[in-house]
Enzyme design. Structure first.
Site, mmCIF file in Angstrom:
data_model
loop_
_atom_site.group_PDB
_atom_site.id
_atom_site.type_symbol
_atom_site.label_atom_id
_atom_site.label_comp_id
_atom_site.label_asym_id
_atom_site.label_seq_id
_atom_site.Cartn_x
_atom_site.Cartn_y
_atom_site.Cartn_z
ATOM 1 N N TRP A 143 -0.643 68.883 4.844
ATOM 2 C CA TRP A 143 -0.328 68.773 3.409
ATOM 3 C C TRP A 143 0.036 67.318 3.154
ATOM 4 O O TRP A 143 1.043 66.827 3.658
ATOM 5 C CB TRP A 143 0.840 69.670 3.006
ATOM 6 C CG TRP A 143 1.061 69.649 1.513
ATOM 7 C CD1 TRP A 143 1.489 68.588 0.765
ATOM 8 C CD2 TRP A 143 0.849 70.718 0.587
ATOM 9 N NE1 TRP A 143 1.557 68.932 -0.574
ATOM 10 C CE2 TRP A 143 1.168 70.244 -0.705
ATOM 11 C CE3 TRP A 143 0.426 72.047 0.725
ATOM 12 C CZ2 TRP A 143 1.086 71.034 -1.850
ATOM 13 C CZ3 TRP A 143 0.360 72.829 -0.414
ATOM 14 C CH2 TRP A 143 0.681 72.327 -1.681
ATOM 15 N N GLU A 216 0.900 64.230 9.835
ATOM 16 C CA GLU A 216 2.368 64.387 9.837
ATOM 17 C C GLU A 216 2.828 64.492 11.295
ATOM 18 O O GLU A 216 2.204 65.230 12.068
ATOM 19 C CB GLU A 216 2.768 65.689 9.142
ATOM 20 C CG GLU A 216 2.351 65.816 7.706
ATOM 21 C CD GLU A 216 2.232 67.291 7.288
ATOM 22 O OE1 GLU A 216 3.269 67.931 7.090
ATOM 23 O OE2 GLU A 216 1.102 67.788 7.177
ATOM 24 N N ASP A 249 2.520 60.243 8.061
ATOM 25 C CA ASP A 249 3.157 60.681 6.820
ATOM 26 C C ASP A 249 4.495 61.321 7.189
ATOM 27 O O ASP A 249 4.540 62.447 7.677
ATOM 28 C CB ASP A 249 2.214 61.684 6.139
ATOM 29 C CG ASP A 249 2.812 62.300 4.877
ATOM 30 O OD1 ASP A 249 3.994 62.052 4.589
ATOM 31 O OD2 ASP A 249 2.074 63.036 4.190
ATOM 32 N N GLN A 252 8.659 64.311 5.047
ATOM 33 C CA GLN A 252 9.757 65.256 5.306
ATOM 34 C C GLN A 252 10.567 64.887 6.534
ATOM 35 O O GLN A 252 11.725 65.254 6.655
ATOM 36 C CB GLN A 252 9.177 66.653 5.518
ATOM 37 C CG GLN A 252 8.429 67.153 4.296
ATOM 38 C CD GLN A 252 8.336 68.667 4.239
ATOM 39 O OE1 GLN A 252 9.014 69.384 4.958
ATOM 40 N NE2 GLN A 252 7.491 69.160 3.362
ATOM 41 N N LYS A 278 9.766 62.062 -0.131
ATOM 42 C CA LYS A 278 10.859 63.009 -0.365
ATOM 43 C C LYS A 278 12.266 62.538 0.043
ATOM 44 O O LYS A 278 13.154 62.404 -0.777
ATOM 45 C CB LYS A 278 10.574 64.289 0.398
ATOM 46 C CG LYS A 278 9.316 65.005 -0.055
ATOM 47 C CD LYS A 278 9.078 66.191 0.827
ATOM 48 C CE LYS A 278 7.802 66.933 0.449
ATOM 49 N NZ LYS A 278 7.913 67.761 -0.734
ATOM 50 N N ARG A 412 10.707 77.782 6.716
ATOM 51 C CA ARG A 412 11.024 76.361 6.917
ATOM 52 C C ARG A 412 12.492 76.206 6.566
ATOM 53 O O ARG A 412 12.892 76.480 5.440
ATOM 54 C CB ARG A 412 10.190 75.496 5.986
ATOM 55 C CG ARG A 412 8.736 75.512 6.325
ATOM 56 C CD ARG A 412 7.990 74.432 5.603
ATOM 57 N NE ARG A 412 7.872 74.655 4.177
ATOM 58 C CZ ARG A 412 7.402 73.762 3.331
ATOM 59 N NH1 ARG A 412 7.069 72.572 3.761
ATOM 60 N NH2 ARG A 412 7.281 74.027 2.055
HETATM 61 C C1 LIG Z 1 4.121 65.762 4.583
HETATM 62 C C2 LIG Z 1 3.946 65.672 3.097
HETATM 63 N N1 LIG Z 1 3.265 64.637 2.581
HETATM 64 C C3 LIG Z 1 3.068 64.488 1.269
HETATM 65 C C4 LIG Z 1 3.562 65.417 0.381
HETATM 66 C C5 LIG Z 1 3.311 65.244 -1.077
HETATM 67 O O1 LIG Z 1 4.431 64.749 -1.697
HETATM 68 P P1 LIG Z 1 4.567 64.841 -3.277
HETATM 69 O O2 LIG Z 1 4.637 66.291 -3.611
HETATM 70 O O3 LIG Z 1 5.845 64.090 -3.542
HETATM 71 O O4 LIG Z 1 3.406 64.185 -3.876
HETATM 72 C C6 LIG Z 1 4.291 66.510 0.855
HETATM 73 C C7 LIG Z 1 4.826 67.496 -0.081
HETATM 74 O O5 LIG Z 1 5.193 68.594 0.240
HETATM 75 C C8 LIG Z 1 4.476 66.639 2.249
HETATM 76 O O6 LIG Z 1 5.149 67.669 2.768
#
Ligand SMILES: Cc1ncc(COP(=O)(O)O)c(C=O)c1O
Length: 442
Positions: A143, A216, A249, A252, A278, A412
């Site tokens: 994601w 991630e 990324d 989180q 975030k 989660r």
């Molecule tokens: C790992 C990761 N990257 C990017 C995003 C996207 O972030 P945003 O919703 O602030 O655009 C999320 C959102 O859940 C995320 O969990």
């Protein structure tokens, strides 16, 4: 004591208006109107106090309305709120410098933005410009956000029905040790073979334009999956061999949540580009793309453009500085580590009482609990997860469950790093009760 600030008739009217006027952007809304939040709790319009085990949208790492964040916003908005996007201000320059101070070399140049999707969008644009290529590889349960390039690299949800994603996006399998696909003779995940096979397929599909790998370090929306030690070093090598940039990324996982400042520290692998969001704003809209001097220079020479309305906004940059102050002063990395152990012990104990707990995983204060109806076959039940989530909310705990095909529902659990052991114990006991009742009702 719980105090309701909204009369029942007003709450009913809010729901009626919501039904009439709001677009449903992600399935059903949580069936509560929230009119206040403080620390580890949100307060419903009918006066109930609900423990927030998702830190809002996995963001409020300092809890809700942390007094120092409140002060920062008040002061900053009264003195310097927003600027022409080409203008700089002390909070922006200061935050860029301080972020570099939390990171290993060569990560020292930051671009300050607003959301996670936007940060990935910018990181991918930069990677494409610098490499002169356009293909992007990500995990099949990823994601990365809802905007075009980020959504094209997102495989856990939202792909059907929106037409083609960006050309040249490829998925590789997730190294899931609980549900291994490639196995060794003793049945464990053979992640090296899985990774080699994945890149054989990528090479077969690529038009010779591989630009970046965007992943991630712990897949969150993919069900809290932590690739095994050694995986990211091997992935980095795959990238190097192909001239691809590695983008991590840490929306989180960044900023202390997993017990270290950044999750990649465990792997000893420094990305070419890091995205934060975030947790950086601790609930306010702040994101960052951080890279090396060399990549930034190359991008600049090639005319890098990411000029947005809220790039380098002083208000949220000031918040980011306060987030770094509090994380550093209160040693929230260490706290996340200690509380994470406390949480994991509680979850492990719970697993002893409830056979539906199939797996417990995660790091620090980012934990996952996967539900199965049969531990031996790892058979799943969507109904069970929904029942437990609903009962938790009734009992005063907000939990989020990831339901993906082929996986059990995975909770989660990501409380604020400022949560107390008492709050974690309360959450654990509610979850314990909800699991017991939901299993009896199945
Ligand atoms: C790992 C990761 N990257 C990017 C995003 C996207 O972030 P945003 O919703 O602030 O655009 C999320 C959102 O859940 C995320 O969990």
């Amino acid at each position: 004591m719980t105090v309701s600030t909204t009369a029942p008739s007003a709450t009913a009217a809010l729901w009626a208006d919501a039904e009439r006027h709001l677009v449903r952007y992600g399935g059903a809304f949580t069936p509560e109107i929230i009119d206040r939040a403080a620390g580890s709790y949100v307060f419903t319009a009918d006066g109930r106090k609900v423990l927030d085990f998702t830190s809002g949208q996995m963001s409020a790492i300092l809890g809700h309305s942390h007094p120092e964040i409140v002060d920062t916003v008040r002061q900053q908005i009264a003195s310097l709120d927003h600027l022409y996007s080409g203008m700089l201000s002390p909070p922006v320059v200061g935050l860029a410098r301080r972020l570099a101070g939390t990171l290993p070399a060569p990560l020292e140049k930051a671009l300050l933005l607003t959301t996670g999707a936007e940060s990935n969008e910018a990181a991918l644009r930069m990677a494409k410009l610098v490499t002169g290529k356009h293909e992007v590889v990500s995990f099949a349960r990823s994601w990365h956000g809802m905007t075009q390039a980020a959504a094209s690299a997102t495989y856990s949800a939202g792909r059907k029905g929106y037409g083609p994603g960006a050309p040249g996006n490829f998925a590789i399998p997730v190294p899931n040790t609980y549900r291994p696909d490639f196995t060794t003779a003793d049945g464990c995940l053979d992640w090296r073979r899985q990774l080699d096979f994945a890149f054989d397929l990528i090479d077969a599909q690529s038009t010779g334009s591989l630009a970046a790998c965007l992943v991630e370090p712990i897949l969150s929306s993919g069900g809290i999956i932590e690739p095994p030690a050694g995986y990211f070093a091997a992935l980095r090598e795959k990238c190097r061999e192909r001239g691809m940039l590695l983008i991590l990324d840490e929306a989180q996982t960044g900023l202390c949540r997993t017990g270290t400042w950044y999750a990649f520290e465990r792997d000893g692998v420094v990305p070419d580009i890091l995205t934060l969001s975030k947790t950086l704003g601790a609930g306010l809209p702040l994101a960052a793309v951080i890279t090396s001097e060399e990549i930034e220079q190359e991008a600049h020479e090639r005319g890098f453009l990411f000029f947005t309305t809220h790039v380098a906004d002083p208000l949220v940059a000031a918040v980011g500085n306060t987030v770094l102050d509090v994380l550093t002063r209160d040693r929230l990395d260490e706290r996340a580590r200690a509380l994470g152990e406390f949480l994991r012990d509680g979850l492990t104990e719970m697993a002893g009482r409830h056979p539906v707990v199939g797996d417990i995983r995660g790091r620090g204060l980012l934990a996952g609990l996967e539900l199965v109806v049969d531990r031996a076959t790892k058979r799943t039940s969507d109904e069970l997860g929904a029942l437990v989530t609903r009962r938790c909310l009734e009992l005063g705990l907000h939990m989020n469950i990831v339901q993906l095909p082929g996986m059990g529902g995975t909770f989660r659990i990501a409380p604020p790093l400022t949560a107390t052991e008492e709050e974690l114990s309360l959450g654990l006991s509610i979850l314990d009760q909800a699991l017991g009742e939901a299993c009896a009702a199945l």
